[in-house]
Design a protein around this motif. Structure first.
Motif, PDB file in Angstrom:
ATOM      1  N   UNK A  38       0.812  -1.213   0.000  1.00 46.49           N
ATOM      2  CA  UNK A  38       0.000   0.000   0.000  1.00 46.49           C
ATOM      3  C   UNK A  38       0.845   1.263   0.000  1.00 46.49           C
ATOM      4  N   UNK A  39       1.909   1.289   0.781  1.00 51.40           N
ATOM      5  CA  UNK A  39       2.796   2.448   0.812  1.00 51.40           C
ATOM      6  C   UNK A  39       3.483   2.658  -0.531  1.00 51.40           C
ATOM      7  N   UNK A  40       3.917   1.560  -1.149  1.00 54.06           N
ATOM      8  CA  UNK A  40       4.551   1.663  -2.458  1.00 54.06           C
ATOM      9  C   UNK A  40       3.573   2.255  -3.466  1.00 54.06           C
ATOM     10  N   UNK A  41       2.362   1.746  -3.481  1.00 54.11           N
ATOM     11  CA  UNK A  41       1.332   2.229  -4.402  1.00 54.11           C
ATOM     12  C   UNK A  41       1.002   3.698  -4.131  1.00 54.11           C
ATOM     13  N   UNK A  42       0.885   4.053  -2.876  1.00 56.00           N
ATOM     14  CA  UNK A  42       0.580   5.430  -2.492  1.00 56.00           C
ATOM     15  C   UNK A  42       1.664   6.390  -2.993  1.00 56.00           C
ATOM     16  N   UNK A  43       2.926   6.022  -2.779  1.00 54.15           N
ATOM     17  CA  UNK A  43       4.039   6.868  -3.216  1.00 54.15           C
ATOM     18  C   UNK A  43       4.024   7.050  -4.730  1.00 54.15           C
ATOM     19  N   UNK A  44       3.760   5.978  -5.457  1.00 54.85           N
ATOM     20  CA  UNK A  44       3.725   6.062  -6.915  1.00 54.85           C
ATOM     21  C   UNK A  44       2.580   6.969  -7.366  1.00 54.85           C
ATOM     22  N   UNK A  45       1.392   6.777  -6.801  1.00 55.42           N
ATOM     23  CA  UNK A  45       0.233   7.604  -7.167  1.00 55.42           C
ATOM     24  C   UNK A  45       0.497   9.077  -6.914  1.00 55.42           C
ATOM     25  N   UNK A  46       1.051   9.405  -5.753  1.00 58.44           N
ATOM     26  CA  UNK A  46       1.309  10.805  -5.413  1.00 58.44           C
ATOM     27  C   UNK A  46       2.373  11.413  -6.326  1.00 58.44           C
ATOM     28  N   UNK A  47       3.399  10.643  -6.644  1.00 54.82           N
ATOM     29  CA  UNK A  47       4.455  11.137  -7.533  1.00 54.82           C
ATOM     30  C   UNK A  47       3.895  11.390  -8.932  1.00 54.82           C
ATOM     31  N   UNK A  48       3.066  10.480  -9.434  1.00 56.74           N
ATOM     32  CA  UNK A  48       2.458  10.665 -10.758  1.00 56.74           C
ATOM     33  C   UNK A  48       1.552  11.888 -10.753  1.00 56.74           C
ATOM     34  N   UNK A  49       0.787  12.037  -9.687  1.00 57.19           N
ATOM     35  CA  UNK A  49      -0.104  13.199  -9.579  1.00 57.19           C
ATOM     36  C   UNK A  49       0.685  14.502  -9.653  1.00 57.19           C
ATOM     37  N   UNK A  50       1.772  14.591  -8.897  1.00 60.22           N
ATOM     38  CA  UNK A  50       2.600  15.797  -8.909  1.00 60.22           C
ATOM     39  C   UNK A  50       3.219  16.018 -10.288  1.00 60.22           C
ATOM     40  N   UNK A  51       3.688  14.939 -10.893  1.00 58.50           N
ATOM     41  CA  UNK A  51       4.298  15.032 -12.222  1.00 58.50           C
ATOM     42  C   UNK A  51       3.273  15.509 -13.253  1.00 58.50           C
ATOM     43  N   UNK A  52       2.076  14.930 -13.243  1.00 62.68           N
ATOM     44  CA  UNK A  52       1.038  15.298 -14.206  1.00 62.68           C
ATOM     45  C   UNK A  52       0.593  16.752 -14.028  1.00 62.68           C
ATOM     46  N   UNK A  53       0.654  17.258 -12.814  1.00 62.92           N
ATOM     47  CA  UNK A  53       0.283  18.651 -12.553  1.00 62.92           C
ATOM     48  C   UNK A  53       1.421  19.617 -12.879  1.00 62.92           C
ATOM     49  N   UNK A  54       2.575  19.068 -13.250  1.00 66.24           N
ATOM     50  CA  UNK A  54       3.716  19.902 -13.612  1.00 66.24           C
ATOM     51  C   UNK A  54       4.467  20.458 -12.419  1.00 66.24           C
ATOM     52  N   UNK A  55       4.258  19.870 -11.257  1.00 58.80           N
ATOM     53  CA  UNK A  55       4.909  20.368 -10.044  1.00 58.80           C
ATOM     54  C   UNK A  55       6.328  19.841  -9.889  1.00 58.80           C
ATOM     55  N   UNK A  56       6.603  18.662 -10.453  1.00 56.57           N
ATOM     56  CA  UNK A  56       7.936  18.074 -10.362  1.00 56.57           C
ATOM     57  C   UNK A  56       8.308  17.435 -11.696  1.00 56.57           C
ATOM     58  N   UNK A  57       9.588  17.239 -11.903  1.00 55.74           N
ATOM     59  CA  UNK A  57      10.096  16.625 -13.132  1.00 55.74           C
ATOM     60  C   UNK A  57       9.936  15.103 -13.091  1.00 55.74           C
ATOM     61  N   UNK A  58      10.207  14.473 -14.225  1.00 54.76           N
ATOM     62  CA  UNK A  58      10.176  13.005 -14.278  1.00 54.76           C
ATOM     63  C   UNK A  58      11.155  12.404 -13.279  1.00 54.76           C
ATOM     64  N   UNK A  59      12.353  12.941 -13.257  1.00 53.22           N
ATOM     65  CA  UNK A  59      13.373  12.419 -12.353  1.00 53.22           C
ATOM     66  C   UNK A  59      12.976  12.561 -10.893  1.00 53.22           C
ATOM     67  N   UNK A  60      12.441  13.730 -10.553  1.00 52.09           N
ATOM     68  CA  UNK A  60      12.009  13.953  -9.168  1.00 52.09           C
ATOM     69  C   UNK A  60      10.839  13.040  -8.816  1.00 52.09           C
ATOM     70  N   UNK A  61       9.924  12.849  -9.763  1.00 52.86           N
ATOM     71  CA  UNK A  61       8.772  11.973  -9.529  1.00 52.86           C
ATOM     72  C   UNK A  61       9.236  10.538  -9.330  1.00 52.86           C
ATOM     73  N   UNK A  62      10.160  10.101 -10.162  1.00 51.64           N
ATOM     74  CA  UNK A  62      10.683   8.742 -10.032  1.00 51.64           C
ATOM     75  C   UNK A  62      11.330   8.562  -8.658  1.00 51.64           C
ATOM     76  N   UNK A  63      12.101   9.552  -8.241  1.00 51.76           N
ATOM     77  CA  UNK A  63      12.765   9.478  -6.943  1.00 51.76           C
ATOM     78  C   UNK A  63      11.750   9.435  -5.799  1.00 51.76           C
ATOM     79  N   UNK A  64      10.736  10.292  -5.861  1.00 52.68           N
ATOM     80  CA  UNK A  64       9.698  10.291  -4.818  1.00 52.68           C
ATOM     81  C   UNK A  64       8.953   8.965  -4.759  1.00 52.68           C
ATOM     82  N   UNK A  65       8.779   8.348  -5.935  1.00 55.99           N
ATOM     83  CA  UNK A  65       8.060   7.072  -6.003  1.00 55.99           C
ATOM     84  C   UNK A  65       8.942   5.894  -5.607  1.00 55.99           C
TER      85      UNK A  65
END
Length: 97
Positions: A38-65
């Motif tokens: 669940x934590x893994x899934x949550x981190x991935x969802x939140x990182x994708x959400x931030x990335x799709x909103x343009x708040x973070x880069x692909x690299x930052x999203x990958x790292x957060x996830x």
């Protein structure tokens, strides 16, 4: 390892006990596995959400996830998202070549 107490609905406890018995594990082990997934899934969802909103880069999203960039791209595709292309970033990367 630390101990954390949580309250669960009775039907959730019954389900966890059923899974534990079925898999020959302790209920606490099943709970840990469920929480980890669940934590893994949550981190991935939140990182994708931030990335799709343009708040973070692909690299930052990958790292957060907690994923490599390639794994992040695979998760985007698997979930039906497309890569956002940033012309300025692409120009900078091409200049750096």
């Amino acid at each position: 390892m630390k101990v954390k107490t949580i309250r669960l609905r009775e039907d959730r406890i019954i389900e966890i006990d059923r899974i534990a018995k079925e898999e020959g594990k302790q209920p606490s082990e099943v709970l840990r596995e469920i929480i980890e997934k669940g934590l893994r899934e949550y981190k991935i969802e939140k990182a994708i959400e931030k990335y799709q909103r343009g708040l973070i880069s692909q690299g930052a999203a990958a790292e957060e996830a907690g994923l490599t960039l390639q794994e992040f791209h695979q998760e985007l595709r698997r979930r039906g998202y497309t890569l956002r292309l940033d012309v300025g970033l692409i120009e900078t990367e091409l200049t750096d070549l």
